[in-house]
Scaffold this motif. Structure first.
Motif, PDB file in Angstrom:
ATOM      1  N   GLN A   1      23.905  19.468 -12.168  1.00 25.69           N
ATOM      2  CA  GLN A   1      23.158  20.852 -12.039  1.00 25.69           C
ATOM      3  C   GLN A   1      24.003  21.926 -11.472  1.00 25.69           C
ATOM      4  O   GLN A   1      23.749  23.009 -11.704  1.00 25.69           O
ATOM      5  CB  GLN A   1      21.915  20.781 -11.255  1.00 25.69           C
TER       6      GLN A   1
ATOM      7  N   LYS B   1      14.796  23.864 -14.638  1.00 24.00           N
ATOM      8  CA  LYS B   1      15.965  24.582 -14.418  1.00 24.00           C
ATOM      9  C   LYS B   1      15.831  25.849 -13.456  1.00 24.00           C
ATOM     10  O   LYS B   1      15.833  26.853 -13.969  1.00 24.00           O
ATOM     11  CB  LYS B   1      16.399  25.047 -15.725  1.00 24.00           C
ATOM     12  N   CYS B   2      15.088  25.522 -12.469  1.00 31.47           N
ATOM     13  CA  CYS B   2      14.638  26.850 -11.535  1.00 31.47           C
ATOM     14  C   CYS B   2      16.007  27.244 -10.879  1.00 31.47           C
ATOM     15  O   CYS B   2      17.017  26.819 -10.843  1.00 31.47           O
ATOM     16  CB  CYS B   2      14.021  26.182 -10.266  1.00 31.47           C
ATOM     17  N   GLU B   3      15.963  28.649 -10.441  1.00 32.65           N
ATOM     18  CA  GLU B   3      16.846  29.417 -10.064  1.00 32.65           C
ATOM     19  C   GLU B   3      17.063  29.046  -8.739  1.00 32.65           C
ATOM     20  O   GLU B   3      16.546  29.623  -7.707  1.00 32.65           O
ATOM     21  CB  GLU B   3      16.441  30.901 -10.107  1.00 32.65           C
ATOM     22  N   ILE B   4      18.279  28.319  -8.549  1.00 29.44           N
ATOM     23  CA  ILE B   4      18.702  27.925  -7.184  1.00 29.44           C
ATOM     24  C   ILE B   4      19.997  28.247  -6.808  1.00 29.44           C
ATOM     25  O   ILE B   4      20.916  27.983  -7.676  1.00 29.44           O
ATOM     26  CB  ILE B   4      18.478  26.310  -6.913  1.00 29.44           C
ATOM     27  N   ASP B   5      20.272  28.896  -5.553  1.00 24.53           N
ATOM     28  CA  ASP B   5      21.587  29.432  -5.396  1.00 24.53           C
ATOM     29  C   ASP B   5      22.536  28.067  -5.045  1.00 24.53           C
ATOM     30  O   ASP B   5      22.059  27.122  -4.515  1.00 24.53           O
ATOM     31  CB  ASP B   5      21.583  30.314  -4.387  1.00 24.53           C
ATOM     32  N   GLU B   6      23.865  28.282  -5.462  1.00 23.58           N
ATOM     33  CA  GLU B   6      24.771  27.281  -4.936  1.00 23.58           C
ATOM     34  C   GLU B   6      24.818  26.658  -3.362  1.00 23.58           C
ATOM     35  O   GLU B   6      24.836  25.890  -3.247  1.00 23.58           O
ATOM     36  CB  GLU B   6      26.270  27.541  -5.456  1.00 23.58           C
TER      37      GLU B   6
ATOM     38  N   CYS C   1       8.477  25.182  -8.967  1.00 20.47           N
ATOM     39  CA  CYS C   1       9.709  25.656  -8.688  1.00 20.47           C
ATOM     40  C   CYS C   1       9.654  26.260  -7.279  1.00 20.47           C
ATOM     41  O   CYS C   1      10.581  26.056  -6.638  1.00 20.47           O
ATOM     42  CB  CYS C   1      10.168  26.832  -9.615  1.00 20.47           C
TER      43      CYS C   1
ATOM     44  N   ASN D   1      13.932  19.827 -10.886  1.00 17.25           N
ATOM     45  CA  ASN D   1      14.886  20.963 -11.138  1.00 17.25           C
ATOM     46  C   ASN D   1      15.689  20.720 -12.370  1.00 17.25           C
ATOM     47  O   ASN D   1      15.990  21.797 -13.373  1.00 17.25           O
ATOM     48  CB  ASN D   1      15.740  21.312  -9.951  1.00 17.25           C
TER      49      ASN D   1
ATOM     50  N   SER E   1       5.771  25.492 -13.903  1.00 13.82           N
ATOM     51  CA  SER E   1       6.670  25.791 -13.591  1.00 13.82           C
ATOM     52  C   SER E   1       6.769  27.035 -12.468  1.00 13.82           C
ATOM     53  O   SER E   1       7.715  26.605 -11.436  1.00 13.82           O
ATOM     54  CB  SER E   1       7.487  26.674 -14.879  1.00 13.82           C
TER      55      SER E   1
ATOM     56  N   LEU F   1      12.148  24.978  -4.260  1.00  7.09           N
ATOM     57  CA  LEU F   1      13.048  25.602  -3.567  1.00  7.09           C
ATOM     58  C   LEU F   1      12.567  25.363  -1.963  1.00  7.09           C
ATOM     59  O   LEU F   1      13.521  25.288  -1.067  1.00  7.09           O
ATOM     60  CB  LEU F   1      12.750  27.326  -3.643  1.00  7.09           C
TER      61      LEU F   1
END
Length: 712
Positions: free
Chosen positions: A142, A101-106, A73, A97, A69, A77
């Motif tokens: 997502q 469920k990687c932390e990706i900004d909108e 990730c 993703n 992960s 990104l």
């Protein structure tokens, strides 16, 4: 051993999703998945490989999987944040993703949305449509707050439809005339995403037309003899060529994805859906990671599709033994392998459940045995219209007793699955009647075995020996060319019927390794063969001596098949005539070339006679004599070194000149010692050029010095 009157067998029928050996695909595929999808340094080679691995682990329910992960990730990104990332990389980055469920900004999704929408509107190739629209659909899943709807969905559907062909296949682009079955699956998957992203409802007539294209595509489906259906690629361009597994997987993904977004029901025959499932399960466990993913992913698509969910009745074993006469709670036989042989062993009932390939429970149903008939008498049914009992605790259907009139042989059992809820008939595909070949084996009775020597004229028995074909025999007989050998025995099934095996022959092997085979004929239960040696003398090549006798009787349903050495017969045959045939050369054992070879005793050539030692030394002295004369001459003439140059440069050339002369003399020595003429001339040529150069320089210096001395 005969079948006892009270003996019975329990035949278990396991309702699985085309698993013919009653082994869950989850259990068999999980360890292989961990081997095929093994990351290096915490990551896979590409985002596509990462998605294949993660999706496979997710479908198979693997919990103890490699942790990729963090590194993956970071790559996701980086790919999503780069404007130079390809459409394919963006697509698989979003797919990965969706699992990690990687932390990706909108803002990242907003940044690639406009690019994807622009490409989807202006795309001309099928893959551009597939990756751009697929990526937009993934963003919608997502990041629901990002507006990715397509305002011109009808136009995009029309553009993709323009690449279709009349046979249901698709082209990759308008510039490529080749149509592809694999591309058809890609197209239907892309069209399904367009429907989900449409800002307004698409014209239903277009959806119906696309549904008809899927039906046309299924007209080109291919079939194996076992009922498995598959698609194969027919395009010539090797760059776009795919094997049957990947092509079939592409069509299944496209079919199930399109069926999920349509309101109507696609008119695909359920036997073809069942056949596709059979195909994916019949390939076993693929050794290639991509093929492995295609198999697992396709089965997951078929398990939850809206066309029809396949349910296939299968037996954990298709071989039953009449010798198992104890009243055991036997729920079936599971076939395994030790590499060379199939092993049949008992397994517990709780290992087999009524479910689909990936573990989902089947709906309430009844399994009915419509008929069972022997292959030798297809119109005579030994079983008719029997409903199998259901064990809810172990989720198996079984027939607790076989009829007593079943004998050894090949049978065909015809089953039918009946769903309890009529509504389930619209959801599940049962395939109607299922024909399963069953092999019933048993111990064949072997009686009245004897071997005898007969007189040719009267046919009277001269020598007779009883044989025990279940034990050991070592008879010794003798005969001449005017006599006959007779072998007879009886075979009967456990129920006392006449039995004709697939193989029954006798072999006579001469001590010179020449072999002769004779088929043993039968009449009812009686098997007999008479060898008239008078008519066989030419076949035996007039070879007298000892002949070993072997009897072979075997059949797939005969549990006590045997190859029995009976003993030998000493034959006295007449002398061969002048033009009698010769025995054929015996075949050479292919492994004999690996045996130790005979030791080679090498005798060296006697050395040439050499001259006496004194003569050799005298010749050496004569060879050195000119050099000694040369040195004496120098001393007698008086060597004058007064003119040797004293300046550095001229002295250097003088030394090099003399060294060159010494090298020439050394070359002459080497020529007499080891060098050939051509090598010597080659080296002499280089030394000659060197001597000319340095000699010219030193002679020029001496001439200049002499001129200065005279002028002074």
């Amino acid at each position: 051993m005969a079948r006892s009157p009270g003996g019975f067998l329990i035949l278990v029928l396991v309702l699985t999703i085309s698993i013919h050996h009653a082994v869950s695909i989850l259990n068999s595929h999980q360890p292989v998945a961990l081997e095929l999808f093994s990351p290096e340094n915490g990551s896979f080679g590409s985002l596509e490989e990462s998605y294949d691995a993660l999706k496979t682990f997710q479908i198979l329910g693997i919990e103890k999987k490699p942790d990729i992960s963090v590194t993956t990730c970071k790559l996701v990104l980086k790919t999503l944040g780069s404007s130079s990332s390809s459409l394919k990389d963006l697509f698989y980055a979003l797919k990965v993703n969706g699992i990690l469920k990687c932390e990706i900004d909108e803002e990242v999704f907003e940044g690639i949305k406009s690019r994807l929408q622009s490409i989807s509107n202006d795309a001309s190739s099928l893959l551009d449509f597939y990756y751009s629209i697929g990526s937009l659909a993934l963003i919608k899943e997502q990041a629901s707050q990002v507006d990715v709807l397509l305002t011109d969905a009808d136009g995009i559907v029309q553009s993709i439809k323009a690449l279709s062909q009349s046979d249901g296949r698709w082209r990759y682009s308008s510039n490529n005339p080749e149509s592809s079955t694999y591309a058809a699956g890609v197209a239907f998957e892309a069209l399904s995403r367009v429907v989900t992203l449409a800002s307004s409802e698409i014209d239903q007539s277009r959806i119906d037309t696309l549904g008809n294209d899927i039906v046309k595509l299924f007209d080109s489906i291919e079939k194996y003899d076992d009922g498995a259906f598959y698609f194969d690629e027919k395009i010539i361009d090797a760059r776009e060529n795919h094997g049957p597994l990947s092509t079939t997987a592409s069509v299944v993904r496209g079919l199930t994805a399109f069926a999920d977004v349509t309101s109507g029901r696609l008119n695909i025959p359920e036997d073809k859906i069942l056949g596709l499932t059979k195909y994916f399960l019949s390939v076993g466990i693929p050794g290639d990671a991509k093929d492995f993913f295609n198999q697992v992913d396709s089965l997951a698509c078929l398990e939850s599709n809206r066309v029809s969910i396949p349910l296939i009745l299968s037996l954990p074993a298709t071989v039953l033994s009449l010798t198992k006469n104890d009243q055991l709670k036997v729920f079936g036989y599971q076939i395994s392998s030790d590499g060379d042989h199939d092993i049949f062993g008992l397994y517990e009932c709780d290992q087999v459940k009524v479910n689909t390939a990936l573990g989902s429970d089947a709906p309430p149903l009844t399994v009915k045995l419509l008929q069972a008939s022997s292959s030798s008498s297809k119109n005579a049914f030994v079983i008719e219209n029997q409903e199998l009992k259901f064990d809810p605790e172990n989720a198996v259907h079984f027939l607790d007793a076989l009829p007593k009139n079943i004998d050894v042989g090949n049978y065909v059992f015809v089953f039918e699955i009946l769903l309890h809820d009529p509504e389930h008939e619209k959801i599940y595909a049962t395939g109607g009647q299922t024909r399963v070949p069953i092999l019933v084996t048993g111990v064949i009775k072997v009686d009245m075995a004897e071997i005898a020597i007969l007189d040719s004229d009267l046919g009277s028995v001269e020598t007779k020996r009883k044989l025990d074909l279940a034990g050991e025999n070592a008879v010794s007989l003798s005969a001449n060319h005017l006599q006959k050998l007779r072998l007879s025995f009886q075979l009967a099934t456990p129920l006392g019927h006449a039995f004709k095996p697939q193989q029954a022959f006798i072999k006579l092997k001469h001590e010179s390794k020449v072999e002769h085979l004779f088929v043993v004929g039968s009449s009812g239960k009686e098997f007999a063969i008479v060898l008239d040696f008078l008519g066989l003398v030419e076949k035996f090549f007039y070879l007298s001596g000892r002949y070993d006798i072997e009897l072979t009787v075997g059949d797939a349903v005969m549990e006590n098949s045997f190859l029995q050495a009976l003993g030998y017969v000493e034959l006295d045959l007449p002398e061969p005539p002048e033009k009698a045939p010769r025995p054929p050369p015996q075949s050479v054992d292919p492994y004999s070339r690996y045996e130790p070879k005979a030791e080679i005793a090498h005798i060296f050539r006697a050395p040439d006679k050499r001259p006496p030692e004194q003569l050799s030394l005298a010749f050496l002295g004569l060879t050195i004599l000119p050099f000694i004369i040369f040195l004496v001459g120098l001393l007698r003439l008086g060597v004058n070194l007064k003119n040797f140059p004293t300046s550095v440069v001229p002295a250097t050339f003088a030394i090099l000149f003399h060294l060159g002369l010494a090298a020439v003399l050394l070359l002459y020595v080497l020529f007499w010692w080891k060098l050939d003429l051509f090598t010597t001339l080659k080296y002499l040529g280089f030394l000659g050029v060197f001597l000319v150069f340095v000699g010219h320089r030193i002679l020029s210096h001496l001439a200049s010095a002499s001129a200065k001395l005279k002028s002074a």
